[in-house]
Design a protein around this motif. Structure first.
Motif, PDB file in Angstrom:
ATOM      1  N   GLY A  77     134.205   5.649 -15.393  1.00  0.00           N
ATOM      2  CA  GLY A  77     134.334   6.663 -16.418  1.00  0.00           C
ATOM      3  C   GLY A  77     132.996   7.137 -16.968  1.00  0.00           C
ATOM      4  N   THR A  78     131.986   7.118 -16.124  1.00  0.00           N
ATOM      5  CA  THR A  78     130.649   7.542 -16.536  1.00  0.00           C
ATOM      6  C   THR A  78     129.949   8.175 -15.345  1.00  0.00           C
ATOM      7  N   ASN A  79     128.875   8.894 -15.605  1.00  0.00           N
ATOM      8  CA  ASN A  79     128.111   9.434 -14.476  1.00  0.00           C
ATOM      9  C   ASN A  79     126.768   8.738 -14.329  1.00  0.00           C
ATOM     10  N   ILE A  80     126.592   7.643 -15.062  1.00  0.00           N
ATOM     11  CA  ILE A  80     125.364   6.847 -14.947  1.00  0.00           C
ATOM     12  C   ILE A  80     125.752   5.395 -14.677  1.00  0.00           C
ATOM     13  N   VAL A  81     125.512   4.974 -13.449  1.00  0.00           N
ATOM     14  CA  VAL A  81     125.822   3.607 -13.031  1.00  0.00           C
ATOM     15  C   VAL A  81     124.616   3.086 -12.260  1.00  0.00           C
ATOM     16  N   PRO A  82     124.160   1.861 -12.559  1.00  0.00           N
ATOM     17  CA  PRO A  82     123.039   1.304 -11.783  1.00  0.00           C
ATOM     18  C   PRO A  82     123.436   1.116 -10.314  1.00  0.00           C
ATOM     19  N   VAL A  83     122.746   1.861  -9.455  1.00  0.00           N
ATOM     20  CA  VAL A  83     123.066   1.874  -8.029  1.00  0.00           C
ATOM     21  C   VAL A  83     121.778   1.902  -7.224  1.00  0.00           C
ATOM     22  N   VAL A  84     121.803   1.248  -6.061  1.00  0.00           N
ATOM     23  CA  VAL A  84     120.744   1.373  -5.064  1.00  0.00           C
ATOM     24  C   VAL A  84     121.440   1.724  -3.755  1.00  0.00           C
ATOM     25  N   LEU A  85     120.950   2.758  -3.080  1.00  0.00           N
ATOM     26  CA  LEU A  85     121.490   3.151  -1.777  1.00  0.00           C
ATOM     27  C   LEU A  85     120.651   2.496  -0.689  1.00  0.00           C
ATOM     28  N   VAL A  86     121.333   1.855   0.267  1.00  0.00           N
ATOM     29  CA  VAL A  86     120.648   1.124   1.333  1.00  0.00           C
ATOM     30  C   VAL A  86     121.142   1.599   2.695  1.00  0.00           C
ATOM     31  N   GLY A  87     120.203   2.013   3.537  1.00  0.00           N
ATOM     32  CA  GLY A  87     120.481   2.302   4.942  1.00  0.00           C
ATOM     33  C   GLY A  87     120.121   1.061   5.727  1.00  0.00           C
ATOM     34  N   ASN A  88     121.113   0.283   6.123  1.00  0.00           N
ATOM     35  CA  ASN A  88     120.869  -0.981   6.823  1.00  0.00           C
ATOM     36  C   ASN A  88     120.853  -0.751   8.339  1.00  0.00           C
ATOM     37  N   LYS A  89     120.378  -1.736   9.063  1.00  0.00           N
ATOM     38  CA  LYS A  89     120.269  -1.733  10.523  1.00  0.00           C
ATOM     39  C   LYS A  89     119.157  -0.799  11.007  1.00  0.00           C
ATOM     40  N   SER A  90     118.087  -0.708  10.227  1.00  0.00           N
ATOM     41  CA  SER A  90     116.968   0.156  10.615  1.00  0.00           C
ATOM     42  C   SER A  90     116.276  -0.344  11.884  1.00  0.00           C
ATOM     43  N   ASP A  91     116.572  -1.580  12.285  1.00  0.00           N
ATOM     44  CA  ASP A  91     115.994  -2.121  13.520  1.00  0.00           C
ATOM     45  C   ASP A  91     116.633  -1.487  14.760  1.00  0.00           C
ATOM     46  N   LEU A  92     117.784  -0.843  14.613  1.00  0.00           N
ATOM     47  CA  LEU A  92     118.462  -0.216  15.759  1.00  0.00           C
ATOM     48  C   LEU A  92     117.974   1.225  15.927  1.00  0.00           C
ATOM     49  N   ARG A  93     116.685   1.359  16.185  1.00  0.00           N
ATOM     50  CA  ARG A  93     116.029   2.669  16.219  1.00  0.00           C
ATOM     51  C   ARG A  93     116.627   3.625  17.243  1.00  0.00           C
ATOM     52  N   MET A  94     116.986   3.123  18.404  1.00  0.00           N
ATOM     53  CA  MET A  94     117.489   3.973  19.489  1.00  0.00           C
ATOM     54  C   MET A  94     118.920   4.455  19.223  1.00  0.00           C
ATOM     55  N   GLU A  95     119.611   3.818  18.281  1.00  0.00           N
ATOM     56  CA  GLU A  95     121.004   4.166  18.001  1.00  0.00           C
ATOM     57  C   GLU A  95     121.146   4.965  16.701  1.00  0.00           C
ATOM     58  N   ARG A  96     120.042   5.358  16.097  1.00  0.00           N
ATOM     59  CA  ARG A  96     120.062   6.008  14.785  1.00  0.00           C
ATOM     60  C   ARG A  96     120.884   7.292  14.800  1.00  0.00           C
ATOM     61  N   GLU A  97     121.756   7.416  13.794  1.00  0.00           N
ATOM     62  CA  GLU A  97     122.550   8.628  13.596  1.00  0.00           C
ATOM     63  C   GLU A  97     122.242   9.287  12.250  1.00  0.00           C
ATOM     64  N   VAL A  98     121.687   8.514  11.304  1.00  0.00           N
ATOM     65  CA  VAL A  98     121.399   9.040   9.967  1.00  0.00           C
ATOM     66  C   VAL A  98     119.894   8.924   9.723  1.00  0.00           C
ATOM     67  N   SER A  99     119.249  10.045   9.522  1.00  0.00           N
ATOM     68  CA  SER A  99     117.796  10.044   9.325  1.00  0.00           C
ATOM     69  C   SER A  99     117.431   9.459   7.960  1.00  0.00           C
ATOM     70  N   PHE A 100     116.206   8.965   7.870  1.00  0.00           N
ATOM     71  CA  PHE A 100     115.673   8.481   6.597  1.00  0.00           C
ATOM     72  C   PHE A 100     115.771   9.594   5.553  1.00  0.00           C
ATOM     73  N   GLU A 101     115.446  10.806   5.956  1.00  0.00           N
ATOM     74  CA  GLU A 101     115.440  11.949   5.032  1.00  0.00           C
ATOM     75  C   GLU A 101     116.824  12.207   4.444  1.00  0.00           C
ATOM     76  N   LYS A 102     117.873  12.075   5.250  1.00  0.00           N
ATOM     77  CA  LYS A 102     119.249  12.282   4.752  1.00  0.00           C
ATOM     78  C   LYS A 102     119.612  11.215   3.710  1.00  0.00           C
ATOM     79  N   GLY A 103     119.232   9.972   3.975  1.00  0.00           N
ATOM     80  CA  GLY A 103     119.496   8.905   3.006  1.00  0.00           C
ATOM     81  C   GLY A 103     118.754   9.148   1.704  1.00  0.00           C
ATOM     82  N   LYS A 104     117.487   9.516   1.823  1.00  0.00           N
ATOM     83  CA  LYS A 104     116.659   9.783   0.642  1.00  0.00           C
ATOM     84  C   LYS A 104     117.214  10.952  -0.163  1.00  0.00           C
ATOM     85  N   GLU A 105     117.639  11.994   0.545  1.00  0.00           N
ATOM     86  CA  GLU A 105     118.204  13.178  -0.114  1.00  0.00           C
ATOM     87  C   GLU A 105     119.468  12.814  -0.910  1.00  0.00           C
ATOM     88  N   LEU A 106     120.329  11.988  -0.317  1.00  0.00           N
ATOM     89  CA  LEU A 106     121.549  11.569  -1.004  1.00  0.00           C
ATOM     90  C   LEU A 106     121.213  10.740  -2.243  1.00  0.00           C
TER      91      LEU A 106
END
Length: 182
Positions: free
Chosen positions: A107-136
């Motif tokens: 019921g609020t628009n301010i909640v302590p949150v951290v967004l994490v893109g996990n599995k960054s070690d799977l470089r060859m299988e990447r579907e979501v760019s760092f930039e898209k995660g950062k933008e979100l």
């Protein structure tokens, strides 16, 4: 000074590495096998800038865009680590739904949150760019980190960051936005 008690929910789509991140942080090892999590709770003490924190980490079952997570994922939770897999566009879409659901339930628009893109070690299988995660994350005014539970990259930083966000939300106006790590 007694430790501050903090409850953190780790949420996201199934198979994004929520349990792997949690176990890596709490027990310092990577779990290679995958058994779908129903719900698990872990305890860990951590000291940040001289303050002790007694963490209760709620490792949740994987969410999807159709499920309604139980009320317990919203009651008495101080902060959220929202996880998607860098090799799954679907998990990235679902994390947006999960975030909206948290805001609705809290019921609020301010909640302590951290967004994490996990599995960054799977470089060859990447579907979501760092930039898209950062933008979100920027659209949520939340910190963003890419991590690898397998390689123990930035795992502790995730939890220090969410603690910093929780502390900041308690002391609004006393710190600038972003994570303050020491």
């Amino acid at each position: 000074m007694p430790p501050k008690q903090r409850r953190i929910a780790i949420m996201g789509y199934r198979s994004v590495g929520k349990s792997s991140l949690t176990i890596q942080f709490v027990e310092n090892h990577f779990v290679d096998s995958y058994d779908p999590t129903i719900e698990n709770t872990f305890q860990k003490m951590i000291t940040i800038r001289g303050q002790e924190f007694a963490l209760q980490l709620v490792d949740t079952a994987g969410q999807d865009e159709y499920s309604l997570p139980p009320q317990s994922y919203y009651v008495n939770i101080d902060g959220y680590v929202l996880v998607y897999s860098t090799n799954s566009q679907k998990s990235f879409e679902v994390v947006k739904f999960v975030y909206d659901r948290i805001l609705d339930m809290k019921g609020t628009n301010i909640v302590p949150v951290v967004l994490v893109g996990n599995k960054s070690d799977l470089r060859m299988e990447r579907e979501v760019s760092f930039e898209k995660g950062k933008e979100l994350a920027d659209s949520w005014k939340a910190p963003f980190l890419e991590s690898s539970a397998k390689e123990n990259q930035r795992v502790e930083e995730i939890f220090k960051c969410i603690i910093s966000r929780m502390e900041r939300s308690e002391n609004i106006g006393q710190q600038k936005s972003g994570c303050v790590l020491s």
